[in-house]
Each structure stands twice: as C-alpha cells, then as structure tokens.
Write a protein that holds these residues in place. Structure first.
Motif, PDB file in Angstrom:
ATOM      1  N   TRP A  53       0.836  -1.212   0.000  1.00  0.00           N
ATOM      2  CA  TRP A  53       0.000   0.000   0.000  1.00  0.00           C
ATOM      3  C   TRP A  53       0.863   1.251   0.000  1.00  0.00           C
ATOM      4  O   TRP A  53       0.581   2.204  -0.732  1.00  0.00           O
ATOM      5  N   LEU A  54       1.907   1.286   0.805  1.00  0.00           N
ATOM      6  CA  LEU A  54       2.814   2.433   0.824  1.00  0.00           C
ATOM      7  C   LEU A  54       3.383   2.695  -0.570  1.00  0.00           C
ATOM      8  O   LEU A  54       3.451   3.843  -1.032  1.00  0.00           O
ATOM      9  N   LEU A  55       3.798   1.637  -1.254  1.00  0.00           N
ATOM     10  CA  LEU A  55       4.399   1.784  -2.576  1.00  0.00           C
ATOM     11  C   LEU A  55       3.353   2.193  -3.616  1.00  0.00           C
ATOM     12  O   LEU A  55       3.665   2.949  -4.545  1.00  0.00           O
ATOM     13  N   ALA A  56       2.124   1.703  -3.467  1.00  0.00           N
ATOM     14  CA  ALA A  56       1.061   2.110  -4.398  1.00  0.00           C
ATOM     15  C   ALA A  56       0.764   3.599  -4.246  1.00  0.00           C
ATOM     16  O   ALA A  56       0.593   4.312  -5.241  1.00  0.00           O
ATOM     17  N   VAL A  57       0.710   4.081  -2.997  1.00  0.00           N
ATOM     18  CA  VAL A  57       0.465   5.504  -2.761  1.00  0.00           C
ATOM     19  C   VAL A  57       1.625   6.339  -3.293  1.00  0.00           C
ATOM     20  O   VAL A  57       1.425   7.401  -3.904  1.00  0.00           O
ATOM     21  N   ALA A  58       2.866   5.884  -3.070  1.00  0.00           N
ATOM     22  CA  ALA A  58       4.027   6.589  -3.619  1.00  0.00           C
ATOM     23  C   ALA A  58       3.959   6.637  -5.140  1.00  0.00           C
ATOM     24  O   ALA A  58       4.283   7.651  -5.771  1.00  0.00           O
ATOM     25  N   SER A  59       3.499   5.524  -5.747  1.00  0.00           N
ATOM     26  CA  SER A  59       3.394   5.456  -7.203  1.00  0.00           C
ATOM     27  C   SER A  59       2.384   6.467  -7.728  1.00  0.00           C
ATOM     28  O   SER A  59       2.585   7.075  -8.794  1.00  0.00           O
ATOM     29  N   VAL A  60       1.280   6.679  -7.001  1.00  0.00           N
ATOM     30  CA  VAL A  60       0.297   7.674  -7.416  1.00  0.00           C
ATOM     31  C   VAL A  60       0.961   9.035  -7.576  1.00  0.00           C
ATOM     32  O   VAL A  60       0.733   9.752  -8.565  1.00  0.00           O
ATOM     33  N   HIS A  61       1.815   9.400  -6.629  1.00  0.00           N
ATOM     34  CA  HIS A  61       2.447  10.722  -6.657  1.00  0.00           C
ATOM     35  C   HIS A  61       3.478  10.846  -7.774  1.00  0.00           C
ATOM     36  O   HIS A  61       3.556  11.867  -8.462  1.00  0.00           O
ATOM     37  N   THR A  62       4.284   9.808  -7.981  1.00  0.00           N
ATOM     38  CA  THR A  62       5.293   9.888  -9.053  1.00  0.00           C
ATOM     39  C   THR A  62       4.646   9.829 -10.433  1.00  0.00           C
ATOM     40  O   THR A  62       5.144  10.451 -11.384  1.00  0.00           O
TER      41      THR A  62
END
Length: 797
Positions: free
Chosen positions: A255-264
C-alpha cells in the motif's frame, strides 16, 4: 471429481489466453486475440464455478472434504459459514484467484478500448494462470481419507466439522478479508501496465491508463488494512489497532508503494519526469504482495506472527518462491534490458516547487516501506542465519519511521501550497500564514495539556499544519470544481489519521482494577461495578460491568472463556464505549450515553482474569486447605506462615526451555512455624510449550501434622496455590484448623480483574482513513473521466 475438472478447465483456459495474447503481440497478428478472449472467458467462468462449487460444499456441510471439515461446522451462523470460504490456505488463494479472474474480464474491455489489450492481457492472463496452478498442485477438494489415509477409512463422513477459530468468529471476518484480497488482486493491473509499457517501448502513454487502477488499488488496499486494524482493536483485547506484526506489515508495504506510485505518476503526467522510476513503482506493489503471500502462507512466520497460516507443504513452498522469482525476473529483466532506451527527462525545479514536494513525499513512503520490509523479513533472515526465526521489536519501526512520518506530514501541507517548478516566496509566505499560525496555536495548547515529547510535538505540528492547509484548499475547490478536491480530501484524512495515532497510542491511560462483586470502583471519572455473569452460547461467559457517569449507566459485557479449539487457551473479548459501537442499534440509550460522555475518547474495558477476594482466600478441599500465595507475600494459617519466594529452573532444563520443549520448573516455598523454624520445599512442575502445567505431587513433611500435597504455579501471574493436608499414615489432622479454613472459604468471592483504558481521539484514526479513501475515490473518478475524454492515439494490437 467435479472440482478438479473445473480447476483443470480454468488452468487450460488461462494458459491458452496467455500464450494467444502474447503470440498476437509479438507476431502482430490480430487473429489469435479472438482465441485469447474466448479462452480467458472459459478460464474465468471455470474459476467462478469452482468457487461456487466450494461455497456449495460449505453451505451444505459436506464434511467429507478436508477443507470443509477443517473450518466449518453446523453451529456457525450463515455469515460466518460463508466466511469459511476464505479463512484457510486454499480458500484464501481461491478468493484471490476469483477476484483476479473477474478483474481480468473488466480489464479486457478496458485495455481493448485503449488499444493495449494484447500486451496487458497477456501479462495478466499469465498471472491468473499461476494462481490457478496453485490448485493443480494443492487440491482444495481433497477428502478426509486422502488427507489422513492411515486413520480414516475411505467414504467416511464426519458428524460435524472442526469449526472456526474463536478469534475469527467476528463480524469483521465477513468484510475485512474480501476487501483486502480485492486490493491484493488489483495490484496485478499496474504491474501488467508497467510490463506492457516496457514491451511496447511506450514510456509515456502507459501511465494514463495505469493511473485510475493505481488509485483504485490504493483506496481498496488502504481501506482493507484499516478494517483489519479496527478488527484487532475491537476483538483482541490489547487496546491497540496496529502491532507491527509481520503479516500486518506485509499488506502495509504494498500500500505504501502504491500511494508513492500515485504521486510519481502525477509528476510524470505533468512534467515528463520519473519515467524509469514509475516503471519500477508500477511493478513493486504486486511483487511485494507475492512476497507477503510467501511470508504468510509458507509457514516461516509460524512462531513469530499471530496471523500466519499453517505450513502448506514443500510443493507449495517451492511454488511460492518460484512465483516470486518468475515475475520478478520478467519485470526487472525486461526493465534492465530496456533501461537504455528509456528517455531521460531533465526536470528543472527548486526546493519550493510541487515537484520537489511530491518527490520528497514519495521518497519518504518508499523509505518507510524499505525499513518496514527489513523488519518484516527479520524472521526469515534470522531463520536462515541463526536457524531459528525471531521477530524484531516493535520499537524498531517507531524509531526508523517516525522522522519520515514527520517529513511526510510536512510535505502533505507544503506540497499543496507550492507551485509547479517554482513558488513565489511572497505568495508562499502569505498562504502559509493562516495554517502555520493555527497549527502552532493548536500545538501549544496540546503541549500545555501534557504533550512534552519533542518528537511527538514536531509530528503533531506537521500533521496539524497539513490539516489546516488542506481544509482551506478543499473549501476553496469545493466552491468551484468539487471534482478536483480528491487530493485535498485524501490529505485531510491522512492528517487526521496521524493526529489520531499520536493521541491514542502515546497519550492513552490505563489502570488494572480488581472488582469485587457489587462493590464499585472509580477510574477516569467512571464508576465501575462488577454485577455478575451471563452465560452465552457455546460455553462462553460474559462478565457484566456496570459503567456509570452521573445519572447515566450502561452494562459492559466482557467475554472470557477457555477455548477448546485452541487447546484450552483463554479467549478475552473487550467492550468498548465508542462512537463506533454495534449496541447503539439495539440499545438506543447507549448512543446518548456515549454522546454525553465519550465524544473525544473511548473507554476500553478488557477482562484479564478472575481472583478470589473477601475476608480470606483460603479454600477447603477434600484433601485439606488450598492457600493462594503471591510472590514474596507471607500468608499465615494456624501455626504456620507460608511464603512463595520465586522460581528456579535447573541448569539441565534451561536448554529445553530455550528450545521450546517441555521443561521442569521448581517453585521455592518457605514454611515457618511459630517457633521460627524454617523449612524450604521446592516442588517441581512440568511446563509444556503451550503453557499448560502438569502438576507434580509433593510429599515433603511441612510440620508436625500437615503435609504439602500439591503446588500449582503460574509463571505469568507470579502466583502459586499450595494445598495442605494429611496422608493416611500421619496422625489425625487438626480438625479445628480445617473447620476454620472451611468457614473462611465460605466468605470468599470471585472477583473480576479488568484493565480500563482511555483512548483519546481514537475516532480520528477511523474517520481519517474514511476521508482518505473518499479522497482516493474522488480522484479516481476524475482521472477516469479525463481518460475517457482523451483521444488515445491508436497503438497496434
């Protein structure tokens, strides 16, 4: 037989679809796509029928099947009976496969519309193929006589099933796993899009079709994790919602990486940057879901996690490792093969630009995921290096992640105020004035109220700053374009979540109380009275505590019972006076009670155990007198004083204790007569790995007339119960002393030991997550609408 036929049909359909799609992509021939579509539909329908067949076996109580016998029973109510579909190893994989198959049907239409069908569905069909292959290897429709051929005769039909673990007999088992596994299944879609982009050498447009799915994954997975946290808070009785358990972390990391991916991804849409990073970020959530599946279901966490499944067998263990290796090799192999072809986009921005804020926020999320991954993998690492898995202390996560959480909170606020590329300093200072002032004032108030930890003060200041910034921006957007307020809503939710975590975990208060029947005690301004017990179904007992504040009162049933399912272990279920309380529907007066007394905090009552209270704790038994002893507290009975001074583990038994094998424990008890003569006895108990004690009879003479018959010790509570009496060979006992003890024992009562806890502002945690998820959904709808309006350039199938 029918179940196996359906599994083979599903495997054949998915495998055919994967090959047909990939052949169509590499050859440029569009004819195989029709075959691929038909094959995928065959595979998906077969998976749906397989799941339906399993559900039918559960609902009709076909206990001759091992899975049905292992998790269901006649006693389960329909919702819990339905939940047994996914509580076991095979069922959880089947739910994951079912979701994946259905998502694939939607993705097929979606990718065809945007001209990416062959490459995206080729990868996605391969993922579905591997999931179905699990059932080819481990048959979910195995009969009990196939599982235990040496003890069960062929054709045997058990009268009833083993039933559900009492810890899972809860409302949230019906909701939490289905939502969480939907999030797990959806991570495969961004993975397929990233691989498709690499295959097509399309490093720019693939993100347009991937963004809505990444947002969907973030929303569903985050919501599922939070429901699990509330389940733990509401059921387990330890007063927390997150314990940094390896299995909790293993869903948290993707989940942390998915949220980070949204921003990038958003930065790339705006500036063209992060092309290489986004390809990696698109793949990592799915790969780490596979890794979490391995940790959870391979058995490596069996001794270090309260959530892990039983060991599934060597074939499944090897398959899970191969599954991770296969898709990691495809993803990273293709990435490194193409990396030189991926154009670099030089981004010109300053420290006060939105690009930098998004980068720093995403980087913080990735680093938090990295630290958490290291801690989560500790049992696996220590198992390899030391031969015995061991979990890392929870303090590790707090020490490593707290500074990063402060940075994230600050960026959630600043990122909304910064402009793209560069911010005007005067305008920035002007827009920061109100939220920074409001945050500073609020932080000063809470510091004066008792918050003195400098790290918590900084965290609270950054979180409240983020809250006020996004509240102001959301208000302005709502007046003009409500569809654009998704990001602000998500950030408001995260800020509320952070504030709720600070208040409820670092500034909660708790006290342990021993409640005698009908004798009130006061805690945190509430009057608590133990009023007796109520017998519930299945041998469970509710211990009723009346909670009173002013003229308002309400009963709190605290459930505690020994679970035969778990080897006699004590199950404890708390009662929580909270805004989120089921009883408000059946007891309307409770809503008014909570509204009047508990708007800003929860009162959390958890049962701990029972104890004898009253004039004397002595009990007359058929042998003589039973005397409970607390550590180093002398108890005088007649002419003798008994003192329990501690435990001793013989050197010969230490290795057995460290290895988790049964070992012998000596308890040291001093007996002093009126003349001051001291005799020390050291009875021995055999302690089993599950904590059960095998009592050892003791025949040491304990005076001129009495003999110690038995000593029962409890290493956890630091108490012993010594039974005094006489043997037939001894002289006649002191009848008057036994009579006196029996009379005193009649005056004793059974008291209830509870832990009362105040959890301030805990509802900000649940409310914050709900607002965050709504923000993700609003943003998802907006990005999906934008994508539908775009004129996608044709790309060859």
């Amino acid at each position: 037989m029918l179940g196996r036929i359906l599994i083979y049909a599903a495997f054949g359909g998915m495998l055919t679809a994967a090959f047909a799609y990939m052949y169509s992509f590499f050859s440029g021939d569009t004819k195989p796509i029709k075959i691929a579509r038909a094959a995928y539909h065959v595979g998906a329908v077969s998976v749906i029928l397989t799941a339906g067949y399993m559900m039918n076996l559960l609902l009709t109580h076909q206990f001759q099947y091992t899975y049905v016998w292992s998790y269901s029973s006649y006693e389960l109510h329909p919702p819990l009976l339905i939940s047994t579909f996914y509580v076991g190893q095979e069922g959880s994989f089947m739910l994951w496969t079912l979701y994946t198959s259905i998502i694939g049907l939607i993705l097929m239409v979606y990718s065809r519309k945007h001209h990416y069908e062959s490459s995206i569905m080729g990868v996605f069909s391969a993922i579905a193929t591997f999931l179905v292959l699990i059932f080819v290897i481990k048959n979910p429709f195995e009969h009990v006589w196939q599982t235990w051929p040496s003890t069960v005769k062929a054709g045997f039909m058990p009268d009833n099933g083993r039933g559900l673990n009492p810890l899972l007999e809860n409302f949230w088992i019906v909701i939490h796993p289905p939502i969480l596994f939907l999030g797990f299944a959806s991570t495969a879609v961004p993975f397929a899009h990233a691989i498709s982009g690499l295959l097509r050498k399309d490093y720019r447009k693939w993100i347009n079709v991937a963004v809505p799915w990444t947002l969907f994954t973030s929303a569903v997975l985050g919501f599922g994790i939070t429901l699990g946290g509330f389940w733990a808070y509401e059921t387990l009785g330890w007063g927390g919602f997150w314990g940094w358990d390896p299995v909790e972390n293993s869903s948290f990391i993707p989940w942390l990486l998915a949220v980070a991916s949204v921003h990038t991804l958003l930065v790339q849409r705006r500036t063209g940057g992060f092309k290489r990073a986004n390809l990696i970020m698109g793949m990592l959530p799915f790969l780490l879901v596979l890794y979490s599946t391995f940790l959870t279901r391979s058995g490596v966490l069996g001794d270090t996690s309260v959530h892990s499944f039983e060991t599934p067998g060597m074939w499944v263990y090897v398959f899970l490792v191969a599954l991770i290796a296969f898709f990691a090799a495809i993803g990273f192999g293709l990435y490194f093969f193409r990396v030189r072809d991926i154009p670099k986009q030089k981004i010109s921005y300053t420290l006060t630009s939105r690009e930098f804020a998004l980068f720093l926020g995403a980087a913080s999320l990735v680093i938090v995921a990295g630290f958490t991954l290291i801690g989560t993998s500790a049992p696996l690492i220590t198992g390899i290096l030391e031969g015995k898995p061991s979990a890392i202390n929870a303090s590790y996560y707090i020490k490593t992640n707290l500074p990063l959480a402060i940075v994230m909170a600050a960026m959630i606020g600043l990122g909304q105020l910064f402009w793209w590329k560069k911010s005007n300093s005067q305008t920035l200072l002007k827009t920061m004035r109100f939220p920074l002032t409001a945050a500073a004032v609020l932080t000063a108030i809470v510091s004066f109220a008792g918050m003195h930890d400098i790290s918590m003060i900084l965290f609270f200041l950054a979180s409240s700053f983020a809250l006020f910034v996004n509240l102001e921006i959301a208000y302005k957007i709502a007046k003009g374009k409500p569809a654009f307020m998704g990001a602000s809503l998500a950030h408001i939710g995260i800020a509320l979540l952070f504030i709720g975590i600070i208040a409820s975990t670092h500034y909660d208060k708790h006290v342990t109380l021993s409640l005698s029947p009908n004798e009130p005690q006061t805690a945190f301004g509430y009057k608590l009275t133990y009023t007796g017990t109520t017998q519930l179904d299945h041998g469970q007992t509710a211990y009723n505590v009346m909670v009173q504040s002013g003229s308002s009162r309400f009963n709190a049933p605290l459930v505690m019972y020994a679970s035969q399912y778990n080897g006699g272990a004590m199950m404890r279920h708390p009662y929580i006076f909270s805004l989120i309380n089921y009883d408000i529907f059946s007891h309307p007066a409770l809503l008014a009670f909570i509204g009047k007394n508990m708007l800003t905090r929860d009162l959390y009552l958890s049962p701990q155990g029972l104890e004898q209270v009253g004039e004397s704790a002595l009990q007359a038994t058929q042998y003589g007198i039973s005397i409970p002893l607390k550590l180093n507290e002398p108890v005088k009975v007649g002419r003798y004083t008994y003192t329990f001074t501690g435990f001793q583990v013989p050197e010969s038994e230490r290795k057995a204790m460290m290895d988790g094998r049964p070992f012998h424990l000596n308890s040291i008890i001093k007996i002093t007569n009126d003349a001051g003569k001291i005799q020390t006895i050291m009875p021995t108990d055999e302690i089993e790995p599950n904590g059960n004690t095998k009592l050892q009879s003791v025949t040491t003479k304990a005076g001129d007339k009495f003999t110690v018959l038995d000593v029962h010790v409890n290493d956890q509570t630091k108490m012993a119960a010594i039974t005094m009496g006489y043997l037939p060979a001894d002289n006649s006992p002191d009848i008057s002393l036994l009579k006196q003890a029996a009379e005193q024992a009649q005056d004793t009562k059974q008291g209830l030991v509870i832990e009362a806890t105040i959890k301030p502002f805990i509802n900000l945690v649940w409310g914050g997550v709900l607002v965050m998820v709504i923000g993700f959904i609003v943003t998802w709808r907006r990005r999906r609408a934008e994508l539908m309006q775009e004129q996608a350039q044709p790309v060859s199938q």
